[in-house]
Design a protein around this motif. Sequence first.
Motif, PDB file in Angstrom:
ATOM      1  N   PHE A 131     -15.541  -7.181   7.901  1.00  0.00           N
ATOM      2  CA  PHE A 131     -15.240  -7.846   6.630  1.00  0.00           C
ATOM      3  C   PHE A 131     -14.512  -6.971   5.614  1.00  0.00           C
ATOM      4  O   PHE A 131     -14.319  -7.412   4.473  1.00  0.00           O
ATOM      5  N   GLY A 132     -14.120  -5.752   5.957  1.00  0.00           N
ATOM      6  CA  GLY A 132     -13.421  -4.929   4.977  1.00  0.00           C
ATOM      7  C   GLY A 132     -12.607  -3.836   5.629  1.00  0.00           C
ATOM      8  O   GLY A 132     -12.706  -3.594   6.838  1.00  0.00           O
ATOM      9  N   VAL A 133     -11.786  -3.171   4.813  1.00  0.00           N
ATOM     10  CA  VAL A 133     -10.958  -2.057   5.276  1.00  0.00           C
ATOM     11  C   VAL A 133     -11.089  -0.910   4.270  1.00  0.00           C
ATOM     12  O   VAL A 133     -11.547  -1.106   3.139  1.00  0.00           O
ATOM     13  N   PRO A 134     -10.696   0.298   4.655  1.00  0.00           N
ATOM     14  CA  PRO A 134     -10.722   1.412   3.705  1.00  0.00           C
ATOM     15  C   PRO A 134      -9.825   1.134   2.492  1.00  0.00           C
ATOM     16  O   PRO A 134      -8.839   0.395   2.589  1.00  0.00           O
ATOM     17  N   ASP A 135     -10.163   1.751   1.377  1.00  0.00           N
ATOM     18  CA  ASP A 135      -9.413   1.513   0.136  1.00  0.00           C
ATOM     19  C   ASP A 135      -7.927   1.775   0.307  1.00  0.00           C
ATOM     20  O   ASP A 135      -7.089   1.049  -0.237  1.00  0.00           O
ATOM     21  N   TRP A 136      -7.573   2.826   1.051  1.00  0.00           N
ATOM     22  CA  TRP A 136      -6.157   3.198   1.163  1.00  0.00           C
ATOM     23  C   TRP A 136      -5.332   2.175   1.931  1.00  0.00           C
ATOM     24  O   TRP A 136      -4.100   2.144   1.808  1.00  0.00           O
ATOM     25  N   LEU A 137      -6.012   1.290   2.707  1.00  0.00           N
ATOM     26  CA  LEU A 137      -5.288   0.229   3.410  1.00  0.00           C
ATOM     27  C   LEU A 137      -5.177  -1.046   2.583  1.00  0.00           C
ATOM     28  O   LEU A 137      -4.473  -1.973   2.977  1.00  0.00           O
ATOM     29  N   GLY A 138      -5.880  -1.098   1.458  1.00  0.00           N
ATOM     30  CA  GLY A 138      -5.759  -2.231   0.554  1.00  0.00           C
ATOM     31  C   GLY A 138      -6.575  -3.422   0.991  1.00  0.00           C
ATOM     32  O   GLY A 138      -7.761  -3.531   0.678  1.00  0.00           O
ATOM     33  N   ASN A 139      -5.937  -4.358   1.714  1.00  0.00           N
ATOM     34  CA  ASN A 139      -6.619  -5.576   2.145  1.00  0.00           C
ATOM     35  C   ASN A 139      -5.894  -6.168   3.353  1.00  0.00           C
ATOM     36  O   ASN A 139      -5.008  -5.525   3.933  1.00  0.00           O
ATOM     37  N   PHE A 140      -6.222  -7.395   3.679  1.00  0.00           N
ATOM     38  CA  PHE A 140      -5.715  -7.986   4.911  1.00  0.00           C
ATOM     39  C   PHE A 140      -4.313  -8.574   4.782  1.00  0.00           C
ATOM     40  O   PHE A 140      -3.775  -9.113   5.760  1.00  0.00           O
ATOM     41  N   GLN A 141      -3.712  -8.437   3.620  1.00  0.00           N
ATOM     42  CA  GLN A 141      -2.301  -8.817   3.471  1.00  0.00           C
ATOM     43  C   GLN A 141      -1.363  -7.680   3.904  1.00  0.00           C
ATOM     44  O   GLN A 141      -0.154  -7.862   3.962  1.00  0.00           O
ATOM     45  N   ASN A 142      -1.925  -6.530   4.224  1.00  0.00           N
ATOM     46  CA  ASN A 142      -1.137  -5.346   4.555  1.00  0.00           C
ATOM     47  C   ASN A 142      -0.649  -5.421   6.007  1.00  0.00           C
ATOM     48  O   ASN A 142      -1.450  -5.367   6.937  1.00  0.00           O
ATOM     49  N   PRO A 143       0.676  -5.494   6.236  1.00  0.00           N
ATOM     50  CA  PRO A 143       1.180  -5.593   7.615  1.00  0.00           C
ATOM     51  C   PRO A 143       1.011  -4.317   8.422  1.00  0.00           C
ATOM     52  O   PRO A 143       1.182  -4.333   9.651  1.00  0.00           O
ATOM     53  N   ASP A 144       0.685  -3.199   7.748  1.00  0.00           N
ATOM     54  CA  ASP A 144       0.451  -1.939   8.468  1.00  0.00           C
ATOM     55  C   ASP A 144      -0.947  -1.862   9.083  1.00  0.00           C
ATOM     56  O   ASP A 144      -1.228  -0.956   9.878  1.00  0.00           O
ATOM     57  N   LEU A 145      -1.812  -2.801   8.717  1.00  0.00           N
ATOM     58  CA  LEU A 145      -3.204  -2.748   9.178  1.00  0.00           C
ATOM     59  C   LEU A 145      -3.335  -2.676  10.700  1.00  0.00           C
ATOM     60  O   LEU A 145      -4.088  -1.836  11.212  1.00  0.00           O
ATOM     61  N   PRO A 146      -2.629  -3.515  11.478  1.00  0.00           N
ATOM     62  CA  PRO A 146      -2.829  -3.455  12.936  1.00  0.00           C
ATOM     63  C   PRO A 146      -2.552  -2.083  13.543  1.00  0.00           C
ATOM     64  O   PRO A 146      -3.294  -1.632  14.427  1.00  0.00           O
ATOM     65  N   ILE A 147      -1.523  -1.415  13.079  1.00  0.00           N
ATOM     66  CA  ILE A 147      -1.170  -0.103  13.629  1.00  0.00           C
ATOM     67  C   ILE A 147      -2.249   0.922  13.300  1.00  0.00           C
ATOM     68  O   ILE A 147      -2.718   1.668  14.176  1.00  0.00           O
ATOM     69  N   HIS A 148      -2.668   0.977  12.047  1.00  0.00           N
ATOM     70  CA  HIS A 148      -3.669   1.969  11.644  1.00  0.00           C
ATOM     71  C   HIS A 148      -5.027   1.680  12.284  1.00  0.00           C
ATOM     72  O   HIS A 148      -5.749   2.610  12.663  1.00  0.00           O
ATOM     73  N   PHE A 149      -5.366   0.402  12.421  1.00  0.00           N
ATOM     74  CA  PHE A 149      -6.636   0.073  13.051  1.00  0.00           C
ATOM     75  C   PHE A 149      -6.629   0.450  14.527  1.00  0.00           C
ATOM     76  O   PHE A 149      -7.635   0.931  15.065  1.00  0.00           O
ATOM     77  N   ALA A 150      -5.501   0.251  15.199  1.00  0.00           N
ATOM     78  CA  ALA A 150      -5.399   0.656  16.610  1.00  0.00           C
ATOM     79  C   ALA A 150      -5.596   2.158  16.755  1.00  0.00           C
ATOM     80  O   ALA A 150      -6.249   2.621  17.704  1.00  0.00           O
ATOM     81  N   ASP A 151      -5.058   2.929  15.816  1.00  0.00           N
ATOM     82  CA  ASP A 151      -5.274   4.383  15.841  1.00  0.00           C
ATOM     83  C   ASP A 151      -6.746   4.718  15.664  1.00  0.00           C
ATOM     84  O   ASP A 151      -7.279   5.626  16.313  1.00  0.00           O
ATOM     85  N   TYR A 152      -7.404   3.992  14.772  1.00  0.00           N
ATOM     86  CA  TYR A 152      -8.837   4.216  14.550  1.00  0.00           C
ATOM     87  C   TYR A 152      -9.641   3.894  15.811  1.00  0.00           C
ATOM     88  O   TYR A 152     -10.533   4.667  16.200  1.00  0.00           O
TER      89      TYR A 152
END
Length: 445
Positions: A131-152
Amino acid sequence: MTAGFLEQLQKRYGNHQYPGDRQGGAAGATGQGEPSTRPGNFMFATGIECSYPTIDHGKTRRDELEECHHYQRWQKDLQLVKDLGLNVLRYGLPYHRIHLDAGRYDWSFADEVMQEMQRLEITPILDLMHFGVPDWLGNFQNPDLPIHFADYCAAVADRYPWVRYYTPVNEIYVTAKASAKNGVWNEQLKSDRAFVTAMKHIVAASILGTQSLAQRRPDLVVVQSESAEYIHEACSVQSQEVKLLNKLRFLSLDLLYAFPPDADVCMYLLDNGLTRAEYDWFMAGEPPGYQVMGNDYYGRNEKILLPDGTMCQGEDVFGWYQITREYYNRYRKPVMHTETNVLDAEKASCWLWKQWVNVLRMRQDGVPVLGFNWYSLIDQIDWDIELAEKKGTVNPCGLYDLERNPRPVAQAYRDLLKEFGQMTIVPHGEMFEVTSQPARLKIEV
């Protein structure tokens, strides 16, 4: 007159004490007794509530691990799991605390907890986004989320190579709806376009994250946890809006499992920002690993829309069985009852047994149900208002209260385990123990 065969058996063996049994072969096991650690044992589980969305437009983090004192009492909590007789735990690492920036991680808390799980021989179903992401990723409107989450996900699998079971993203549909359609969490938007944007970013994150996990753990088992929902419309003329909503509840799994949505859903997606190229990317094929369709069911998931436009709770009109059967008929995946509870402690024990009877009936009807999870181990905070405000209301839905004292439902769960704890994932499953072979595409005959 020649004596009958029973008399002959009695002469030979006395009181019918002859070799063999009449309870199904082998040692005649009934399935009673606390769950074993055998790989073919049905997955009885609990979970530790770990939600961490933001509210107040990003200014306030609702960290349930902190509010329910798990950061301070995690050793006690893990021991309670074993004390109940359980060997499986849905557990969410605090993504927002671990992933500090691109390529930077803080494993200090996670390492301690994971080491203790190994020592206690607890099998985690590791939840990587809740239900959430780190502050530096902002929120779920961020198109960079999939790449950074895959790295995690890759970093987690590298750090804990012994973990096989994962829920990459918890309740994708609920996450997108609460964050971008209902305006409760994270970006707190209220539009169809924001909802579709969040949905495609979260599903893409789950797919890429699963690929990262499978590269490191080819025998990966993904236990997807999704809300089993339905709206009953108590009106003589059924509205197009509710018809669409009852289709959109499938959207996350349609995109995840490459199942083509209905035409009206496709038009809705294309009207609200999904491109044809993105659609084709989702439909290319389902993610790797062994896929288990987890369905979460709370009475509040099922609603009745009244003629005056108000909603009332519709628990057990269909119930977990009927709603999950719809999902199973659509996707044909093995099933797990991944979350349930009730917010009234006095009703919890009865609710537990009702959900378990649903599971038994589903299995009797031939649907492969692999596990059951009472969620959660400890009481929760403010889930009666979906974490929308920080009021501090204790929701008495746990097996234990916040002081770690057992609630009556804990004893009910022990009773359930005593009666059913050693049943197998599938009937006669002891013949086919789960192996560590890499996952393969399923053969359909």
